[in-house]
Scaffold this motif. Sequence first.
Motif, mmCIF file in Angstrom:
data_model
loop_
_atom_site.group_PDB
_atom_site.id
_atom_site.type_symbol
_atom_site.label_atom_id
_atom_site.label_comp_id
_atom_site.label_asym_id
_atom_site.label_seq_id
_atom_site.Cartn_x
_atom_site.Cartn_y
_atom_site.Cartn_z
ATOM 1 N N ALA A 175 0.650 -1.035 0.046
ATOM 2 C CA ALA A 175 0.053 0.014 -0.022
ATOM 3 C C ALA A 175 0.902 1.371 0.060
ATOM 4 C CB ALA A 175 -1.067 -0.095 1.339
ATOM 5 N N VAL A 176 1.989 1.240 0.745
ATOM 6 C CA VAL A 176 2.835 2.245 0.777
ATOM 7 C C VAL A 176 3.452 2.880 -0.454
ATOM 8 C CG1 VAL A 176 5.311 3.051 1.406
ATOM 9 C CG2 VAL A 176 3.792 2.021 3.193
ATOM 10 N N HIS A 263 13.750 1.989 5.027
ATOM 11 C CA HIS A 263 14.691 2.751 4.250
ATOM 12 C C HIS A 263 14.411 3.305 2.746
ATOM 13 C CE1 HIS A 263 17.470 1.658 7.538
ATOM 14 N NE2 HIS A 263 16.820 0.412 7.527
ATOM 15 N N ALA A 264 13.553 2.244 2.048
ATOM 16 C CA ALA A 264 13.115 2.598 0.774
ATOM 17 C C ALA A 264 12.149 3.748 0.835
ATOM 18 C CB ALA A 264 12.502 1.442 0.327
ATOM 19 N N LEU A 265 11.279 3.799 1.946
ATOM 20 C CA LEU A 265 10.465 4.998 2.244
ATOM 21 C C LEU A 265 11.180 6.233 2.139
ATOM 22 C CD1 LEU A 265 7.737 6.164 2.481
ATOM 23 C CD2 LEU A 265 7.852 5.459 5.109
ATOM 24 N N ALA A 266 12.067 6.040 3.216
ATOM 25 C CA ALA A 266 13.203 7.439 3.454
ATOM 26 C C ALA A 266 13.662 7.813 2.216
ATOM 27 C CB ALA A 266 14.241 6.825 4.551
ATOM 28 N N ALA A 271 11.200 13.291 -2.194
ATOM 29 C CA ALA A 271 10.889 13.561 -3.825
ATOM 30 C C ALA A 271 9.413 14.292 -4.112
ATOM 31 C CB ALA A 271 10.717 12.075 -4.532
ATOM 32 N N PRO A 272 9.718 15.486 -4.707
ATOM 33 C CA PRO A 272 8.504 16.386 -4.849
ATOM 34 C C PRO A 272 7.405 15.484 -5.684
ATOM 35 C CG PRO A 272 10.709 17.527 -5.673
ATOM 36 C CD PRO A 272 10.817 16.147 -5.304
ATOM 37 N N ALA A 273 7.727 14.533 -6.280
ATOM 38 C CA ALA A 273 6.574 13.815 -7.051
ATOM 39 C C ALA A 273 5.973 12.941 -6.058
ATOM 40 C CB ALA A 273 7.080 12.860 -8.057
ATOM 41 N N ALA A 274 6.442 12.660 -4.734
ATOM 42 C CA ALA A 274 5.760 11.753 -3.807
ATOM 43 C C ALA A 274 5.117 12.674 -2.779
ATOM 44 C CB ALA A 274 6.875 11.111 -3.305
ATOM 45 N N ALA A 275 5.060 13.926 -2.849
ATOM 46 C CA ALA A 275 4.829 14.812 -1.618
ATOM 47 C C ALA A 275 3.344 14.532 -1.274
ATOM 48 C CB ALA A 275 4.832 16.449 -2.048
ATOM 49 N N GLY A 276 2.397 14.591 -2.021
ATOM 50 C CA GLY A 276 0.954 14.304 -1.942
ATOM 51 C C GLY A 276 0.828 12.719 -1.175
ATOM 52 N N ALA A 277 1.689 11.879 -1.825
ATOM 53 C CA ALA A 277 1.466 10.420 -1.155
ATOM 54 C C ALA A 277 2.241 10.293 0.433
ATOM 55 C CB ALA A 277 2.458 9.466 -2.110
ATOM 56 N N MET A 278 3.254 11.118 0.469
ATOM 57 C CA MET A 278 3.737 11.034 1.850
ATOM 58 C C MET A 278 2.738 11.890 3.022
ATOM 59 S SD MET A 278 6.287 9.431 1.496
ATOM 60 C CE MET A 278 7.322 8.913 0.220
ATOM 61 N N ALA A 279 1.958 12.664 2.779
ATOM 62 C CA ALA A 279 1.137 13.485 3.179
ATOM 63 C C ALA A 279 -0.175 12.462 3.691
ATOM 64 C CB ALA A 279 0.511 14.760 3.035
ATOM 65 N N SER A 288 2.825 9.401 13.735
ATOM 66 C CA SER A 288 3.755 9.981 12.695
ATOM 67 C C SER A 288 3.961 11.524 12.695
ATOM 68 C CB SER A 288 3.150 9.799 11.207
ATOM 69 O OG SER A 288 2.015 10.674 11.183
ATOM 70 N N ALA A 289 3.188 12.324 13.449
ATOM 71 C CA ALA A 289 3.315 13.614 13.529
ATOM 72 C C ALA A 289 3.519 14.324 12.161
ATOM 73 C CB ALA A 289 4.332 14.181 14.581
ATOM 74 N N GLY A 290 3.023 13.903 11.291
ATOM 75 C CA GLY A 290 3.170 14.488 9.914
ATOM 76 C C GLY A 290 4.259 13.805 8.979
ATOM 77 N N ASP A 291 4.982 13.062 9.748
ATOM 78 C CA ASP A 291 6.365 12.510 9.196
ATOM 79 C C ASP A 291 6.298 10.801 8.850
ATOM 80 O OD1 ASP A 291 8.863 11.647 8.262
ATOM 81 O OD2 ASP A 291 9.964 12.538 9.822
ATOM 82 N N PRO A 292 5.887 10.604 7.701
ATOM 83 C CA PRO A 292 5.834 9.038 7.485
ATOM 84 C C PRO A 292 7.028 8.177 7.897
ATOM 85 C CG PRO A 292 6.167 10.087 5.329
ATOM 86 C CD PRO A 292 5.902 11.024 6.315
ATOM 87 N N VAL A 293 8.193 8.385 7.685
ATOM 88 C CA VAL A 293 9.407 7.909 7.924
ATOM 89 C C VAL A 293 9.267 7.560 9.532
ATOM 90 C CG1 VAL A 293 11.746 7.650 8.024
ATOM 91 C CG2 VAL A 293 10.726 8.674 6.237
ATOM 92 N N ARG A 294 8.936 8.718 10.198
ATOM 93 C CA ARG A 294 8.819 8.591 11.625
ATOM 94 C C ARG A 294 7.644 7.802 12.256
ATOM 95 N NH1 ARG A 294 7.655 13.558 16.047
ATOM 96 N NH2 ARG A 294 7.026 12.413 17.733
ATOM 97 N N GLY A 295 6.414 7.778 11.409
ATOM 98 C CA GLY A 295 5.599 6.880 11.587
ATOM 99 C C GLY A 295 5.745 5.448 11.584
#
Length: 359
Positions: A175-176, A263-266, A271-279, A288-295
Amino acid sequence: MDNFEYVSAPHRVVFGRGTLQELPSMLEKIKAKAVLVLCTPQQISTAEAVKAIIGDAGVSIFSEATMHTPTHITEKAMLAAKDKGVDGIVSVGGGSTVGLGKALSIRTGLPHLCIPTTYAGSEMTPILGETENGRKVTRRDPRILPTAVLYDVDLFKTLSVDMTVYSGINAIAHAVEALYATNKNPIIDLLACEGIRTLCSALPLLQADGNDPAARHQALYGAWLCGMCLGAVDMALHHKLCHTLGGMFNLPHAETHVVLLPHALAYNASAPAAAGAMAKLAAALPDSAGDPVRGINALYQRLGIRLSLQGLGMPETGVDEACDVAIANPYKNPRALEREGIRELIRRAWAGETAKAKL
């Protein structure tokens, strides 16, 4: 809203508890009257139970399914199918068994009914990864998609806590990557976020009590949604690296996904192209506090996950070897494949370090 294309998978799915008893009627629907039951050596007893339910239609059991779907095993299964004169395939197990069923079905044209026992999600995809001479090659073809899938929550009661967690994270990885796929669409986004939220809720409950029936139901539902994501859009860096490393070093499939995902997520997070997806991903991940890697890191900490590629058996020399293969095979990814960053990604995963957003 941007234009998009959504293609629905044309196969039958039965989901619930006690649904294994519906197997004979499902075989009738796919017109299979003499089937070969596939499994791994560890799941022969489950395959025998399936064969008993099928009755006379269960012609034989082939119990040599192996991870990464080596072609020589597929050839043995083809000979067994031909020798028994079967007109259908039933695969019962995880990704190894489902993969063998797919490989056999695409070669013979036989209908394929899957009975999953892990959360890997392979049963929902028209994707087949096969290994030969230490290299795993993946292809996508609508004919690879299983004809039907039977989900029975009761089959997951005996799934170990570790495999529950690892295959559940494997499902989350589908899903990620679907969220930032180049051919993503809003329908898959909904499925991906719901699948991630559901699994993040269910996995800690199952780690505490693997017999929790409501959590088992929830986890299987979430895994189904994540598997649909994997089957509907293109995958990127994470899945490509998992296939590369798994084929090269014969690493366990689910555990490899678990190690590489943060690590792949990090790598792709900036990447600007992934900004919406990361949100969207950050919103789906607790803590996550808004940070998917932290999540993702927080989820791993909560589940007590401490794995490394080194611990899975990959030699340190494999860091550069795998990097060379990954760079040599370009594919769609929201961030360009940069050798220094890819090598550092693999090195951190090999050492078991905590994922960091800057690579």
